[in-house]
Scaffold this motif. Structure first.
Motif, PDB file in Angstrom:
ATOM      1  N   ASP A 152      90.992  10.968 -11.337  1.00  0.00           N
ATOM      2  CA  ASP A 152      91.884  11.950 -10.706  1.00  0.00           C
ATOM      3  C   ASP A 152      91.128  12.781  -9.669  1.00  0.00           C
ATOM      4  OD1 ASP A 152      94.018  11.084 -12.328  1.00  0.00           O
ATOM      5  OD2 ASP A 152      93.376  12.437 -13.932  1.00  0.00           O
ATOM      6  N   VAL A 153      90.363  12.128  -8.830  1.00  0.00           N
ATOM      7  CA  VAL A 153      89.531  12.671  -7.741  1.00  0.00           C
ATOM      8  C   VAL A 153      88.477  13.686  -8.189  1.00  0.00           C
ATOM      9  CG1 VAL A 153      91.249  12.183  -5.958  1.00  0.00           C
ATOM     10  CG2 VAL A 153      91.137  14.484  -6.925  1.00  0.00           C
ATOM     11  N   GLU A 154      88.234  13.788  -9.483  1.00  0.00           N
ATOM     12  CA  GLU A 154      87.196  14.682 -10.005  1.00  0.00           C
ATOM     13  C   GLU A 154      86.007  13.853 -10.472  1.00  0.00           C
ATOM     14  OE1 GLU A 154      86.959  18.090 -10.197  1.00  0.00           O
ATOM     15  OE2 GLU A 154      88.787  18.056  -8.978  1.00  0.00           O
ATOM     16  N   PRO A 155      84.775  14.203 -10.057  1.00  0.00           N
ATOM     17  CA  PRO A 155      83.595  13.504 -10.580  1.00  0.00           C
ATOM     18  C   PRO A 155      83.469  13.712 -12.090  1.00  0.00           C
ATOM     19  CG  PRO A 155      83.036  14.729  -8.590  1.00  0.00           C
ATOM     20  CD  PRO A 155      84.426  15.165  -9.009  1.00  0.00           C
ATOM     21  N   VAL A 156      83.372  12.615 -12.831  1.00  0.00           N
ATOM     22  CA  VAL A 156      83.233  12.681 -14.290  1.00  0.00           C
ATOM     23  C   VAL A 156      81.921  12.053 -14.766  1.00  0.00           C
ATOM     24  CG1 VAL A 156      85.720  12.768 -14.716  1.00  0.00           C
ATOM     25  CG2 VAL A 156      84.547  10.539 -14.632  1.00  0.00           C
ATOM     26  N   ALA A 157      81.210  11.391 -13.852  1.00  0.00           N
ATOM     27  CA  ALA A 157      79.920  10.783 -14.181  1.00  0.00           C
ATOM     28  C   ALA A 157      79.128  10.612 -12.892  1.00  0.00           C
ATOM     29  CB  ALA A 157      80.111   9.429 -14.866  1.00  0.00           C
ATOM     30  N   THR A 158      77.831  10.477 -13.060  1.00  0.00           N
ATOM     31  CA  THR A 158      76.950  10.296 -11.918  1.00  0.00           C
ATOM     32  C   THR A 158      75.789   9.393 -12.313  1.00  0.00           C
ATOM     33  OG1 THR A 158      75.627  11.430 -10.232  1.00  0.00           O
ATOM     34  CG2 THR A 158      75.606  12.375 -12.450  1.00  0.00           C
ATOM     35  N   PHE A 159      75.207   8.742 -11.337  1.00  0.00           N
ATOM     36  CA  PHE A 159      74.021   7.914 -11.564  1.00  0.00           C
ATOM     37  C   PHE A 159      73.389   7.595 -10.229  1.00  0.00           C
ATOM     38  CE2 PHE A 159      77.589   5.101 -10.992  1.00  0.00           C
ATOM     39  CZ  PHE A 159      77.114   4.005 -10.276  1.00  0.00           C
ATOM     40  N   ALA A 160      72.118   7.213 -10.294  1.00  0.00           N
ATOM     41  CA  ALA A 160      71.421   6.685  -9.119  1.00  0.00           C
ATOM     42  C   ALA A 160      71.255   5.191  -9.342  1.00  0.00           C
ATOM     43  CB  ALA A 160      70.071   7.365  -8.941  1.00  0.00           C
ATOM     44  N   LEU A 161      71.537   4.422  -8.312  1.00  0.00           N
ATOM     45  CA  LEU A 161      71.373   2.970  -8.361  1.00  0.00           C
ATOM     46  C   LEU A 161      70.462   2.601  -7.198  1.00  0.00           C
ATOM     47  CD1 LEU A 161      72.169   0.288  -9.707  1.00  0.00           C
ATOM     48  CD2 LEU A 161      74.098   0.178  -8.105  1.00  0.00           C
ATOM     49  N   ILE A 162      69.253   2.175  -7.542  1.00  0.00           N
ATOM     50  CA  ILE A 162      68.199   2.025  -6.542  1.00  0.00           C
ATOM     51  C   ILE A 162      67.672   0.596  -6.554  1.00  0.00           C
ATOM     52  CG2 ILE A 162      65.960   2.894  -5.776  1.00  0.00           C
ATOM     53  CD1 ILE A 162      66.659   5.453  -7.483  1.00  0.00           C
ATOM     54  N   GLU A 163      67.629   0.001  -5.380  1.00  0.00           N
ATOM     55  CA  GLU A 163      67.084  -1.347  -5.260  1.00  0.00           C
ATOM     56  C   GLU A 163      65.581  -1.306  -5.496  1.00  0.00           C
ATOM     57  OE1 GLU A 163      67.362  -5.198  -2.256  1.00  0.00           O
ATOM     58  OE2 GLU A 163      68.047  -3.241  -1.566  1.00  0.00           O
ATOM     59  N   GLY A 164      65.089  -2.232  -6.335  1.00  0.00           N
ATOM     60  CA  GLY A 164      63.666  -2.302  -6.630  1.00  0.00           C
ATOM     61  C   GLY A 164      62.891  -2.877  -5.466  1.00  0.00           C
ATOM     62  N   PRO A 165      61.587  -2.876  -5.553  1.00  0.00           N
ATOM     63  CA  PRO A 165      60.819  -2.548  -6.752  1.00  0.00           C
ATOM     64  C   PRO A 165      60.657  -1.043  -6.955  1.00  0.00           C
ATOM     65  CG  PRO A 165      59.338  -3.268  -5.010  1.00  0.00           C
ATOM     66  CD  PRO A 165      60.738  -3.403  -4.482  1.00  0.00           C
ATOM     67  N   ASP A 166      60.623  -0.641  -8.210  1.00  0.00           N
ATOM     68  CA  ASP A 166      60.372   0.744  -8.607  1.00  0.00           C
ATOM     69  C   ASP A 166      58.878   0.844  -8.922  1.00  0.00           C
ATOM     70  OD1 ASP A 166      59.950   3.039 -10.360  1.00  0.00           O
ATOM     71  OD2 ASP A 166      62.129   3.146 -10.527  1.00  0.00           O
ATOM     72  N   PRO A 167      58.161   1.760  -8.266  1.00  0.00           N
ATOM     73  CA  PRO A 167      56.707   1.835  -8.492  1.00  0.00           C
ATOM     74  C   PRO A 167      56.316   2.114  -9.945  1.00  0.00           C
ATOM     75  CG  PRO A 167      57.442   3.597  -7.001  1.00  0.00           C
ATOM     76  CD  PRO A 167      58.624   2.717  -7.270  1.00  0.00           C
ATOM     77  N   GLN A 187      56.466  -7.210 -21.705  1.00  0.00           N
ATOM     78  CA  GLN A 187      56.545  -7.703 -20.335  1.00  0.00           C
ATOM     79  C   GLN A 187      57.997  -7.772 -19.909  1.00  0.00           C
ATOM     80  OE1 GLN A 187      54.661 -11.544 -20.710  1.00  0.00           O
ATOM     81  NE2 GLN A 187      56.574 -12.568 -21.221  1.00  0.00           N
ATOM     82  N   TRP A 188      58.213  -7.753 -18.589  1.00  0.00           N
ATOM     83  CA  TRP A 188      59.558  -7.910 -18.051  1.00  0.00           C
ATOM     84  C   TRP A 188      60.042  -9.319 -18.337  1.00  0.00           C
ATOM     85  CZ3 TRP A 188      61.729  -3.554 -17.289  1.00  0.00           C
ATOM     86  CH2 TRP A 188      61.025  -2.464 -16.803  1.00  0.00           C
ATOM     87  N   LEU A 189      61.340  -9.503 -18.399  1.00  0.00           N
ATOM     88  CA  LEU A 189      61.924 -10.820 -18.659  1.00  0.00           C
ATOM     89  C   LEU A 189      61.608 -11.806 -17.553  1.00  0.00           C
ATOM     90  CD1 LEU A 189      65.489  -9.821 -19.931  1.00  0.00           C
ATOM     91  CD2 LEU A 189      63.452 -10.362 -21.289  1.00  0.00           C
ATOM     92  N   ASN A 190      61.555 -11.311 -16.318  1.00  0.00           N
ATOM     93  CA  ASN A 190      61.286 -12.152 -15.147  1.00  0.00           C
ATOM     94  C   ASN A 190      60.906 -11.243 -13.990  1.00  0.00           C
ATOM     95  OD1 ASN A 190      63.772 -11.199 -13.829  1.00  0.00           O
ATOM     96  ND2 ASN A 190      64.829 -12.485 -15.324  1.00  0.00           N
ATOM     97  N   ASP A 191      60.599 -11.855 -12.870  1.00  0.00           N
ATOM     98  CA  ASP A 191      60.243 -11.056 -11.692  1.00  0.00           C
ATOM     99  C   ASP A 191      61.313 -11.164 -10.606  1.00  0.00           C
ATOM    100  OD1 ASP A 191      59.797 -13.638 -10.896  1.00  0.00           O
ATOM    101  OD2 ASP A 191      57.743 -13.334 -10.230  1.00  0.00           O
ATOM    102  N   HIS A 192      62.558 -11.386 -11.019  1.00  0.00           N
ATOM    103  CA  HIS A 192      63.676 -11.462 -10.072  1.00  0.00           C
ATOM    104  C   HIS A 192      63.840 -10.124  -9.350  1.00  0.00           C
ATOM    105  CE1 HIS A 192      65.879 -14.731 -12.665  1.00  0.00           C
ATOM    106  NE2 HIS A 192      64.671 -15.094 -12.307  1.00  0.00           N
ATOM    107  N   PRO A 193      64.373 -10.153  -8.130  1.00  0.00           N
ATOM    108  CA  PRO A 193      64.744  -8.882  -7.488  1.00  0.00           C
ATOM    109  C   PRO A 193      65.714  -8.131  -8.403  1.00  0.00           C
ATOM    110  CG  PRO A 193      64.901 -10.704  -5.933  1.00  0.00           C
ATOM    111  CD  PRO A 193      64.675 -11.314  -7.292  1.00  0.00           C
ATOM    112  N   LYS A 215      68.090  -6.553 -18.063  1.00  0.00           N
ATOM    113  CA  LYS A 215      69.134  -7.552 -18.294  1.00  0.00           C
ATOM    114  C   LYS A 215      69.300  -8.364 -17.020  1.00  0.00           C
ATOM    115  CE  LYS A 215      73.955  -8.295 -19.577  1.00  0.00           C
ATOM    116  NZ  LYS A 215      75.195  -7.686 -20.053  1.00  0.00           N
ATOM    117  N   THR A 216      69.319  -9.676 -17.198  1.00  0.00           N
ATOM    118  CA  THR A 216      69.596 -10.597 -16.104  1.00  0.00           C
ATOM    119  C   THR A 216      70.800 -11.431 -16.503  1.00  0.00           C
ATOM    120  OG1 THR A 216      67.278 -10.687 -15.446  1.00  0.00           O
ATOM    121  CG2 THR A 216      68.685 -12.507 -14.711  1.00  0.00           C
TER     122      THR A 216
END
Length: 165
Positions: A58-73, A82-88, A158-159
């Motif tokens: 209803d045009v009101e913010p009810v949640a927020t998040f940052a979605l950032i393309e890797g790599p994350d330092p 270990q990570w599952l894989n080295d996919h982007p 998750k992949t």
């Protein structure tokens, strides 16, 4: 509806973060975000970089998040696993919602996986709610990463395959 945040959303985002912080404390997670993180400056930076999002009802913010393309330092080194894989990948950070809103994680993940096949996320060891949600949505615990200030976090990934999309 999920959309990129604008500077007009910053006050609402900070209010959502404060609400989430209080909920975490009530659940026994007293250390995560206790130091004023995420700060107003971090949110302003996320908005400026175009990585901050709000979910509206209803045009009101009810949640927020940052979605950032890797790599994350902070994800470059992982300990005790270990990570599952080295996919982007993309990373979800600073996710928060109002206490009366449900289904946020599902919608955020749907949004993220529309952009990528691999998502990584980390959380505090005391954040049992987030750990439960990550496992519920098929994330695998991969090990421990350290934030830039040295604090440890539990790291998940998750992949999905193309046919799962």
């Amino acid at each position: 509806m999920i959309r990129k945040s604008s500077t007009d959303d910053i006050s609402a985002i900070l209010a959502l973060i404060d609400e989430a912080r209080k909920k975490m404390v009530a659940e026994g997670n007293i250390h995560q975000w206790a130091d004023g993180h995420p700060s107003r400056q971090q949110i302003e930076d996320d908005v400026e970089r175009g990585v901050s999002y709000v979910m509206e009802e209803d045009v009101e913010p009810v949640a927020t998040f940052a979605l950032i393309e890797g790599p994350d330092p902070t994800y470059a080194e992982i300990y005790e696993g270990q990570w599952l894989n080295d996919h982007p990948y993309y990373v979800i950070h600073r996710i928060a919602s109002g206490t009366k809103v449900h289904g946020v994680m599902s919608r955020v993940l749907d949004y993220a996986f529309a952009l990528t096949d691999t998502v990584r996320i980390d959380t505090h060891a005391d954040n049992k709610t987030m750990q439960h949600l990550l496992r519920k949505f098929g994330f695998t615990y991969c090990g421990i990463i350290h934030l830039t200030n040295g604090d440890p976090r539990l790291a998940f990934q998750k992949t999905i395959t193309t046919k799962e999309k």
